[in-house]
Design a protein around this motif. Structure first.
Motif, PDB file in Angstrom:
ATOM      1  N   SER A   1     -18.621 -15.992 -23.623  1.00 40.38           N
ATOM      2  CA  SER A   1     -17.153 -15.948 -25.008  1.00 40.38           C
ATOM      3  C   SER A   1     -18.030 -15.062 -25.934  1.00 40.38           C
ATOM      4  CB  SER A   1     -16.914 -17.354 -25.062  1.00 40.38           C
ATOM      5  OG  SER A   1     -17.285 -17.219 -25.965  1.00 40.38           O
ATOM      6  N   ARG A   2     -19.410 -14.818 -26.357  1.00 43.57           N
ATOM      7  CA  ARG A   2     -19.794 -13.959 -27.518  1.00 43.57           C
ATOM      8  C   ARG A   2     -20.624 -12.704 -27.040  1.00 43.57           C
ATOM      9  NH1 ARG A   2     -18.684 -16.435 -32.233  1.00 43.57           N
ATOM     10  NH2 ARG A   2     -18.913 -14.458 -32.561  1.00 43.57           N
ATOM     11  N   ALA A   3     -20.550 -12.051 -25.472  1.00 47.90           N
ATOM     12  CA  ALA A   3     -21.164 -11.126 -24.380  1.00 47.90           C
ATOM     13  C   ALA A   3     -20.738 -10.226 -25.352  1.00 47.90           C
ATOM     14  CB  ALA A   3     -21.923 -11.819 -23.492  1.00 47.90           C
ATOM     15  N   CYS A   4     -19.522 -10.139 -25.957  1.00 48.06           N
ATOM     16  CA  CYS A   4     -18.810  -9.150 -25.920  1.00 48.06           C
ATOM     17  C   CYS A   4     -19.579  -7.952 -26.931  1.00 48.06           C
ATOM     18  CB  CYS A   4     -17.440  -8.856 -26.597  1.00 48.06           C
ATOM     19  SG  CYS A   4     -16.170  -7.507 -26.896  1.00 48.06           S
ATOM     20  N   ALA A   5     -19.678  -8.387 -28.977  1.00 49.98           N
ATOM     21  CA  ALA A   5     -20.623  -7.873 -29.200  1.00 49.98           C
ATOM     22  C   ALA A   5     -21.474  -7.039 -28.619  1.00 49.98           C
ATOM     23  CB  ALA A   5     -20.550  -8.718 -30.466  1.00 49.98           C
ATOM     24  N   PRO A   6     -22.605  -7.819 -28.667  1.00 51.96           N
ATOM     25  CA  PRO A   6     -24.019  -6.918 -27.965  1.00 51.96           C
ATOM     26  C   PRO A   6     -24.136  -6.223 -27.361  1.00 51.96           C
ATOM     27  CG  PRO A   6     -23.969  -9.739 -27.276  1.00 51.96           C
ATOM     28  CD  PRO A   6     -22.925  -9.658 -27.740  1.00 51.96           C
ATOM     29  N   LEU A   7     -23.313  -6.260 -26.018  1.00 51.24           N
ATOM     30  CA  LEU A   7     -22.879  -5.136 -25.128  1.00 51.24           C
ATOM     31  C   LEU A   7     -22.198  -4.247 -25.997  1.00 51.24           C
ATOM     32  CD1 LEU A   7     -21.672  -8.180 -22.098  1.00 51.24           C
ATOM     33  CD2 LEU A   7     -23.605  -6.482 -22.307  1.00 51.24           C
ATOM     34  N   ILE A   8     -21.450  -4.413 -26.676  1.00 55.91           N
ATOM     35  CA  ILE A   8     -20.702  -3.561 -27.314  1.00 55.91           C
ATOM     36  C   ILE A   8     -21.746  -2.132 -28.407  1.00 55.91           C
ATOM     37  CG2 ILE A   8     -19.177  -2.240 -29.347  1.00 55.91           C
ATOM     38  CD1 ILE A   8     -17.039  -5.028 -28.287  1.00 55.91           C
ATOM     39  N   GLY A   9     -22.845  -2.850 -28.309  1.00 57.03           N
ATOM     40  CA  GLY A   9     -23.722  -2.123 -29.110  1.00 57.03           C
ATOM     41  C   GLY A   9     -24.459  -1.853 -28.145  1.00 57.03           C
ATOM     42  N   CYS A  10     -24.539  -2.343 -26.598  1.00 58.14           N
ATOM     43  CA  CYS A  10     -25.851  -0.975 -26.162  1.00 58.14           C
ATOM     44  C   CYS A  10     -24.970   0.269 -25.198  1.00 58.14           C
ATOM     45  CB  CYS A  10     -25.386  -2.032 -24.272  1.00 58.14           C
ATOM     46  SG  CYS A  10     -26.551  -3.596 -24.748  1.00 58.14           S
ATOM     47  N   ALA A  11     -23.652   0.110 -24.864  1.00 57.55           N
ATOM     48  CA  ALA A  11     -22.597   0.883 -25.093  1.00 57.55           C
ATOM     49  C   ALA A  11     -22.914   2.044 -26.267  1.00 57.55           C
ATOM     50  CB  ALA A  11     -21.526   1.023 -24.745  1.00 57.55           C
TER      51      ALA A  11
END
Length: 648
Positions: free
Chosen positions: A211-221
């Motif tokens: 449920s919190r993976a969104c933020a680091p993955l947006i940084g990856c993008a």
């Protein structure tokens, strides 16, 4: 190696001073929400800012390595991450575990050891999501290692993302694939958070990796798409300006239990943060980047990892009880201690280990010296104010009870006594009933030949059952079985047939509750009328079969402090005094003439909360009684009076 051959050395990320400034902003937000939350209630979003920045930097580093060397060394990457993160973490955990016995008296050692193992092995987020279990753990003060949940999510990200990135690098148009994959993963995280059952609770949503993976993955993008952003300056600047506004709004108004956060709110904040970071990375000489690159701001960002590690336990240790400070003054002391310890950790531990591991000429003796010095600095800062003041030794028997009931004597001068005339045969029976504090009284009772004791205390329930309540500042409701307390009390009396009923209510009546649409509490007329009615009903139930009733006053409590060092309303002495006044007034007016016994005077002999009486620890967590406290302090005072009531 020919000039055209790719290098096999690991790539070094291009240092952008403005991103150190972003770290500093994120750190300040976290410090504020943990110390002065009214000033920045959404400061917890600083962690999401860290997440976005981490995803961006790690992906940028790995892409740079792939472009410069033609490969990615997963082993080298993981080793560098361990060398950067583990030394300071191990040092902090060791300090917390070793110091907790003396400096964090409200902490139970058993769950703290599990917390430490979870923090060291980077599954602390799942540990915190499901740390509850029994009532005492669920209502306890937060673990001094709770903040390691975010480090666990980052480390899990470091473990899983690079192999996926390595696979994506084998595909054509790899930056597009990486960016699209990261955005799909972020979307899946948002959907997961929104679809988790409400019954799982906020902790599961807040701490879960999925449920919190969104933020680091947006940084990856962002890292994958940065070359495209660099070519669209106007769009990038507009997005960054909007991102600043969204981030400021989120920090100002968000609350950890706001439902909208887990229905896209965290994703919106992460996108806004990414827009700002993208502008800073693409235009490192812009006015905003220069501002965030200021020397002091950048230095704070460089030590932000250590500051984040140390701030939470130091904030817990440097509390109002120990320092005598609250509000801004307490916050200033806490922040100064955090920065000092973090700076020592950075200079004496983190940097030497990184340099030694990187092969630079560093003196190896700096490592043990640095670890020792940092631990010593943290210990000295925590001990400077001294431990919470213990009361002077006093004889437990010297605490005079409010009610003076003569203890009976058997014909032989000791041993068992008989029940009052007209009662059932056998030794007298004393029943203890109430909430979890009364449960600890009954559970730890040492036994007495003069009477039997039946423990009917119930964890988590008192006699106040209005459904809306505030506990430690958060909205709660009653446990499901609390509303049937009258049936349970009546059944207990019928089954036990006690000669004496001891009633101890020490928590749930002191909290803010909503009555007729308005928040109220003990000491206010309308709520006092409600509580008086509930208490009279309770006395009617336990006295209905002829038992004598002993009402114990509620002792002062210190379950946990507010972030600013003040007490939560239910822990204030004014609430306890108001309840005890109501208790005495109701007893004086009740036809069964219950006796009021002043437990508060015994457990808090100096008229204020204390951990120890006569050298004996009497409170385990600031609320509940300890086994040694019951056996060594409370029982010697209470048992003779209960024996007397049972035979008169």
């Amino acid at each position: 190696m020919s000039p055209a051959a790719p290098s096999t050395a690991p790539a070094r990320a291009r240092h952008l001073p403005a991103l150190d400034g972003v770290r500093a902003v994120a750190l300040c937000a976290v410090l504020l929400v943990h110390g002065l939350p009214r000033l920045l209630p959404g400061g917890f979003l600083g962690v999401d800012l860290f997440f976005v920045l981490s995803g961006f930097l790690i992906t940028s580093l790995l892409l740079r390595e792939a472009e410069e060397t033609g490969r990615i060394s997963l082993g080298g990457f993981w080793l560098r991450r361990a060398r950067r993160l583990m030394p300071a973490l191990v040092l902090m955990i060791a300090f917390v575990v070793l110091a907790a016995r003396w400096l964090l008296p409200a902490q139970d050692p058993a769950p703290l050891r599990t917390d430490a193992a979870a923090a060291l092995t980077y599954w602390a987020n799942w540990r915190m999501a499901f740390r509850g279990g029994d009532y005492f753990t669920e209502t306890a003060a937060a673990s001094p290692l709770q903040h390691t949940w975010s480090l666990a999510i980052e480390e899990q990200f470091y473990l899983l993302w690079p192999p996926l990135l390595l696979l994506a690098l084998r595909l054509p148009r790899r930056r597009l694939v990486i960016g699209a994959g990261a955005l799909l993963g972020a979307a899946a995280s948002v959907v997961t958070a929104a679809s988790l059952p409400a019954a799982d609770g906020t902790d599961r949503l807040y701490f879960g990796t999925d449920s919190r993976a969104c933020a680091p993955l947006i940084g990856c993008a962002l890292a994958a798409g940065l070359p495209v952003l660099t070519r669209h300056a106007t769009l990038r600047r507009v997005a960054a300006a909007a991102g600043v506004l969204v981030c400021c709004a989120g920090l100002a108004v968000a609350r950890g239990d706001s439902p909208w956060l887990f229905h896209g709110g965290l994703a919106l904040f992460a996108i806004a943060a990414a827009a700002v970071i993208g502008e800073l990375a693409a235009a490192p000489s812009s006015p905003a980047a220069r501002l965030l690159s200021a020397r002091a701001v950048g230095w704070l960002g460089q030590i932000s990892y250590g500051a984040y590690l140390w701030h939470w336990p130091l904030f817990a240790i440097l509390d109002a009880d120990r320092t005598g400070l609250t509000g801004v003054r307490l916050f200033t002391v806490r922040v100064a201690a955090t920065v000092l310890v973090a700076a020592a950790s950075f200079v004496l531990v983190e940097q030497p280990i990184r340099r030694a591991g990187a092969g630079t000429a560093g003196r190896r003796w700096l490592l043990p010296l640095g670890a020792t010095a940092t631990a010593a600095a943290a210990t000295v800062l925590a001990l400077l104010a001294g431990p919470p003041a213990a009361p002077p030794p006093r004889d437990a028997a010297a605490a005079p009870p409010l009610a003076t009931v003569a203890a009976p004597q058997s014909p032989g001068g000791g041993g068992a006594v008989t029940a009052r005339p007209g009662r059932r045969p056998g030794p007298p029976r004393v029943m203890v009933i109430g909430d979890s504090v009364s449960w600890t009284l009954g559970a730890y009772w040492p036994g007495d030949p003069r009477f039997e004791l039946d423990n009917q205390g119930v964890q988590g329930c008192g006699i106040a059952v209005l459904p809306d309540l505030r506990y430690a500042g958060d909205l709660h409701t009653n446990l499901p079985y609390c509303v049937t307390w009258q049936y349970r009390w009546s059944s207990s009396v019928t089954k036990s047939e006690p000669d004496v009923v001891v009633v101890l209510l020490d928590r749930w009546e002191l909290m803010d509750r909503r009555l007729d649409g308005q928040w109220t509490h003990v000491g206010e007329p309308d709520y006092d009328a409600y509580l008086t009615g509930q208490l009279r009903t309770a006395i009617d139930l336990v006295a209905g079969r002829g038992a004598r009733v002993a009402l114990l006053t509620a002792p002062y409590t210190r379950r946990q402090e507010r972030p600013d060092g003040g007490l939560w309303p239910e822990d204030t002495p004014e609430r306890v005094d108001a309840w005890n006044r109501l208790l005495r007034a109701t007893a004086a007016d009740h036809p069964s003439h219950p006796v009021v016994l002043d437990l508060n005077r015994v457990v808090c002999p100096d008229g204020k909360f204390t951990w120890q009486v006569a050298g004996v620890r009497v409170r385990s967590d600031g609320l509940h009684l300890t086994p040694e406290g019951v056996r060594g302090i409370v029982a010697p005072w209470l048992a003779p009076q209960l024996a007397a009531l049972a035979t008169t």
